[in-house]
Motif scaffolding. Structure first.
Motif, PDB file in Angstrom:
ATOM      1  N   GLY A 210      51.849  12.630  19.553  1.00 18.50           N
ATOM      2  CA  GLY A 210      50.948  13.093  18.506  1.00 18.50           C
ATOM      3  C   GLY A 210      49.594  13.537  19.018  1.00 18.50           C
ATOM      4  O   GLY A 210      48.733  13.948  18.248  1.00 18.50           O
ATOM      5  N   LYS A 211      49.405  13.465  20.340  1.00 17.54           N
ATOM      6  CA  LYS A 211      48.169  13.939  20.956  1.00 17.54           C
ATOM      7  C   LYS A 211      48.257  15.451  21.162  1.00 17.54           C
ATOM      8  O   LYS A 211      49.344  16.007  21.309  1.00 17.54           O
ATOM      9  CB  LYS A 211      47.970  13.233  22.307  1.00 17.54           C
ATOM     10  N   TRP A 212      47.107  16.114  21.158  1.00 14.91           N
ATOM     11  CA  TRP A 212      47.119  17.539  21.465  1.00 14.91           C
ATOM     12  C   TRP A 212      47.738  17.743  22.836  1.00 14.91           C
ATOM     13  O   TRP A 212      47.410  17.047  23.802  1.00 14.91           O
ATOM     14  CB  TRP A 212      45.702  18.115  21.418  1.00 14.91           C
ATOM     15  N   ALA A 213      48.667  18.678  22.918  1.00 19.85           N
ATOM     16  CA  ALA A 213      49.433  18.908  24.138  1.00 19.85           C
ATOM     17  C   ALA A 213      48.564  19.555  25.218  1.00 19.85           C
ATOM     18  O   ALA A 213      47.516  20.139  24.916  1.00 19.85           O
ATOM     19  CB  ALA A 213      50.625  19.808  23.829  1.00 19.85           C
ATOM     20  N   PRO A 214      48.987  19.476  26.478  1.00 18.77           N
ATOM     21  CA  PRO A 214      48.261  20.173  27.547  1.00 18.77           C
ATOM     22  C   PRO A 214      48.183  21.676  27.278  1.00 18.77           C
ATOM     23  O   PRO A 214      48.995  22.237  26.530  1.00 18.77           O
ATOM     24  CB  PRO A 214      49.115  19.883  28.795  1.00 18.77           C
ATOM     25  N   GLU A 215      47.206  22.300  27.895  1.00 23.08           N
ATOM     26  CA  GLU A 215      46.954  23.728  27.653  1.00 23.08           C
ATOM     27  C   GLU A 215      48.214  24.573  27.836  1.00 23.08           C
ATOM     28  O   GLU A 215      48.482  25.479  27.047  1.00 23.08           O
ATOM     29  CB  GLU A 215      45.845  24.223  28.587  1.00 23.08           C
ATOM     30  N   GLU A 216      48.999  24.286  28.870  1.00 18.38           N
ATOM     31  CA  GLU A 216      50.182  25.110  29.138  1.00 18.38           C
ATOM     32  C   GLU A 216      51.164  25.061  27.970  1.00 18.38           C
ATOM     33  O   GLU A 216      51.770  26.072  27.616  1.00 18.38           O
ATOM     34  CB  GLU A 216      50.889  24.629  30.414  1.00 18.38           C
ATOM     35  N   GLN A 217      51.319  23.882  27.366  1.00 17.25           N
ATOM     36  CA  GLN A 217      52.241  23.760  26.232  1.00 17.25           C
ATOM     37  C   GLN A 217      51.698  24.474  25.012  1.00 17.25           C
ATOM     38  O   GLN A 217      52.443  25.147  24.288  1.00 17.25           O
ATOM     39  CB  GLN A 217      52.506  22.291  25.905  1.00 17.25           C
ATOM     40  N   ARG A 218      50.395  24.355  24.746  1.00 16.78           N
ATOM     41  CA  ARG A 218      49.804  25.078  23.617  1.00 16.78           C
ATOM     42  C   ARG A 218      49.957  26.580  23.817  1.00 16.78           C
ATOM     43  O   ARG A 218      50.286  27.315  22.878  1.00 16.78           O
ATOM     44  CB  ARG A 218      48.318  24.709  23.482  1.00 16.78           C
ATOM     45  N   ARG A 219      49.731  27.012  25.037  1.00 15.44           N
ATOM     46  CA  ARG A 219      49.843  28.444  25.343  1.00 15.44           C
ATOM     47  C   ARG A 219      51.279  28.934  25.173  1.00 15.44           C
ATOM     48  O   ARG A 219      51.534  30.010  24.626  1.00 15.44           O
ATOM     49  CB  ARG A 219      49.345  28.702  26.765  1.00 15.44           C
ATOM     50  N   ALA A 220      52.236  28.119  25.597  1.00 16.94           N
ATOM     51  CA  ALA A 220      53.644  28.505  25.485  1.00 16.94           C
ATOM     52  C   ALA A 220      54.078  28.570  24.022  1.00 16.94           C
ATOM     53  O   ALA A 220      54.785  29.500  23.604  1.00 16.94           O
ATOM     54  CB  ALA A 220      54.518  27.525  26.256  1.00 16.94           C
ATOM     55  N   GLY A 221      53.652  27.596  23.227  1.00 15.99           N
ATOM     56  CA  GLY A 221      54.041  27.569  21.827  1.00 15.99           C
ATOM     57  C   GLY A 221      53.463  28.715  21.017  1.00 15.99           C
ATOM     58  O   GLY A 221      54.021  29.105  19.988  1.00 15.99           O
ATOM     59  N   LEU A 222      52.344  29.253  21.473  1.00 13.48           N
ATOM     60  CA  LEU A 222      51.669  30.352  20.774  1.00 13.48           C
ATOM     61  C   LEU A 222      51.763  31.660  21.549  1.00 13.48           C
ATOM     62  O   LEU A 222      50.962  32.570  21.329  1.00 13.48           O
ATOM     63  CB  LEU A 222      50.198  29.982  20.544  1.00 13.48           C
ATOM     64  N   SER A 223      52.752  31.760  22.433  1.00 12.52           N
ATOM     65  CA  SER A 223      52.819  32.914  23.344  1.00 12.52           C
ATOM     66  C   SER A 223      52.921  34.244  22.603  1.00 12.52           C
ATOM     67  O   SER A 223      52.270  35.224  22.985  1.00 12.52           O
ATOM     68  CB  SER A 223      54.001  32.753  24.303  1.00 12.52           C
ATOM     69  N   GLU A 224      53.718  34.292  21.528  1.00 14.07           N
ATOM     70  CA  GLU A 224      53.860  35.551  20.788  1.00 14.07           C
ATOM     71  C   GLU A 224      52.541  35.939  20.121  1.00 14.07           C
ATOM     72  O   GLU A 224      52.176  37.124  20.083  1.00 14.07           O
ATOM     73  CB  GLU A 224      54.972  35.408  19.742  1.00 14.07           C
ATOM     74  N   VAL A 225      51.814  34.945  19.623  1.00 12.69           N
ATOM     75  CA  VAL A 225      50.513  35.203  19.006  1.00 12.69           C
ATOM     76  C   VAL A 225      49.509  35.658  20.068  1.00 12.69           C
ATOM     77  O   VAL A 225      48.745  36.614  19.855  1.00 12.69           O
ATOM     78  CB  VAL A 225      50.003  33.932  18.293  1.00 12.69           C
ATOM     79  N   ILE A 226      49.514  34.987  21.209  1.00 12.44           N
ATOM     80  CA  ILE A 226      48.592  35.340  22.288  1.00 12.44           C
ATOM     81  C   ILE A 226      48.868  36.748  22.806  1.00 12.44           C
ATOM     82  O   ILE A 226      47.936  37.523  23.065  1.00 12.44           O
ATOM     83  CB  ILE A 226      48.688  34.293  23.415  1.00 12.44           C
ATOM     84  N   ASN A 227      50.135  37.102  22.922  1.00 14.58           N
ATOM     85  CA  ASN A 227      50.477  38.465  23.367  1.00 14.58           C
ATOM     86  C   ASN A 227      49.921  39.500  22.395  1.00 14.58           C
ATOM     87  O   ASN A 227      49.423  40.554  22.807  1.00 14.58           O
ATOM     88  CB  ASN A 227      51.993  38.614  23.490  1.00 14.58           C
ATOM     89  N   ALA A 228      49.990  39.204  21.100  1.00 21.22           N
ATOM     90  CA  ALA A 228      49.454  40.123  20.094  1.00 21.22           C
ATOM     91  C   ALA A 228      47.941  40.239  20.216  1.00 21.22           C
ATOM     92  O   ALA A 228      47.373  41.346  20.154  1.00 21.22           O
ATOM     93  CB  ALA A 228      49.841  39.652  18.700  1.00 21.22           C
ATOM     94  N   LEU A 229      47.270  39.112  20.411  1.00 22.06           N
ATOM     95  CA  LEU A 229      45.817  39.131  20.552  1.00 22.06           C
ATOM     96  C   LEU A 229      45.405  39.854  21.830  1.00 22.06           C
ATOM     97  O   LEU A 229      44.428  40.616  21.832  1.00 22.06           O
ATOM     98  CB  LEU A 229      45.270  37.696  20.536  1.00 22.06           C
ATOM     99  N   ASP A 230      46.144  39.644  22.897  1.00 22.74           N
ATOM    100  CA  ASP A 230      45.857  40.351  24.149  1.00 22.74           C
ATOM    101  C   ASP A 230      46.031  41.864  23.997  1.00 22.74           C
ATOM    102  O   ASP A 230      45.376  42.646  24.701  1.00 22.74           O
ATOM    103  CB  ASP A 230      46.768  39.839  25.273  1.00 22.74           C
TER     104      ASP A 230
END
Length: 283
Positions: A210-230
């Motif tokens: 239930g803790k906020w996940a490490p950066e790599e996991q957050r980035r992976a889970g939001l990869s499609e969103v991040i690609n759109a923002l990039d």
């Protein structure tokens, strides 16, 4: 400090600083008094309590969803009453994976207040680690909070209607997959999602504890969103009522992505308009 997430140790070292305001945001859907009761029983020393429904939402109406965006002047008055000023450093916590704390974070940023953070983990983890807790509710000295609205952080139903099928905008549904797909709907009157929206479940930002996940996991889970923002797209995030979408926005901010709006009314507002289209299945 651009990262909205702070550790328990960070807060412990600063909790008695004069400009610090700690906000307990615990709340349970379906048991609206449980959060306030939990606060009365035990909380971080000096913390004030802000209730999701009575403080961080407007009264429910025909439109606006299950947790309507509060009137900014009413919210600013309430923040003033609990001692939050424009100079305050606010740290919010809950016991719901950061969902309700993220709602306060989002609302304060909408009101023009950037010095707001979310404590990683929650009250139970704070208590289990032997950090100080109390049942005492200290006398709060009212302050003065003057809002300076950032409406570019919020999308309303008309803005979302114009985003459907727009190649420059990505809609992101933060609910769990079965609700997004329209396979089940335990809360709202209709099942499905806003057409053209993709799915990014907000709890993917958390680890197994239930803790906020490490950066790599957050980035992976939001990869499609991040690609759109990039790629320069604008992102609009929604959920059922404008609460669980907020952790996705927090996670994006923690990764350095800021061109994100919250559809404050979210799905429960969307379906309050009979002519709004509904999609099911994957996009």
């Amino acid at each position: 400090m651009s990262n909205p997430l702070v550790s328990k140790k960070w807060l412990l070292a600063r909790m008695y600083e004069p400009h610090m305001v700690i906000a307990d945001c615990r709340f349970q859907l379906g048991a609206p008094e449980a959060g306030r009761a939990a606060y009365a029983e035990s909380h971080i020393p000096g913390a004030i309590y802000l209730d999701l429904e009575s403080d961080l939402s407007a009264p429910v109406a025909e439109h606006g969803g299950r947790h309507p965006l509060p009137d900014p002047e009413v919210l600013a008055k309430r923040l003033s009453q609990v001692g939050i000023s424009n100079d305050s450093v606010v740290v919010a916590y809950d016991d719901q994976g950061g969902m309700n704390a993220s709602r306060l974070w989002m609302l304060l940023r909408w009101l023009g207040h950037d010095q707001v953070y979310i404590m990683d983990e929650g009250f139970s983890a704070w208590q289990q680690d032997g950090y100080p807790v109390t049942a005492e509710q200290q006398v709060v000295i009212p302050s003065s909070f003057q809002p300076a609205l950032h409406d570019e952080l919020i999308a309303d139903v008309n803005y979302v209607r114009s985003a459907i099928g727009n190649p420059d905008v990505l809609l992101v549904d933060s609910r769990e997959s079965p609700r997004y797909l329209g396979q089940t709907e335990p809360i709202d009157a209709k099942a499905g999602h806003i057409p053209s929206a993709i799915n990014a479940f907000w709890k993917n930002n958390l680890d197994d504890t239930g803790k906020w996940a490490p950066e790599e996991q957050r980035r992976a889970g939001l990869s499609e969103v991040i690609n759109a923002l990039d790629a320069g797209l604008e992102v609009i995030v929604y959920c059922g009522s404008g609460v669980s979408a907020c952790p996705n926005i927090v996670a994006l901010h923690s990764l350095g992505y800021f061109n994100v709006r919250l559809y404050a009314g979210s799905w429960s507002d969307w379906i309050s308009y009979p002519d709004n289209p509904v999609a099911t299945g994957r996009e």
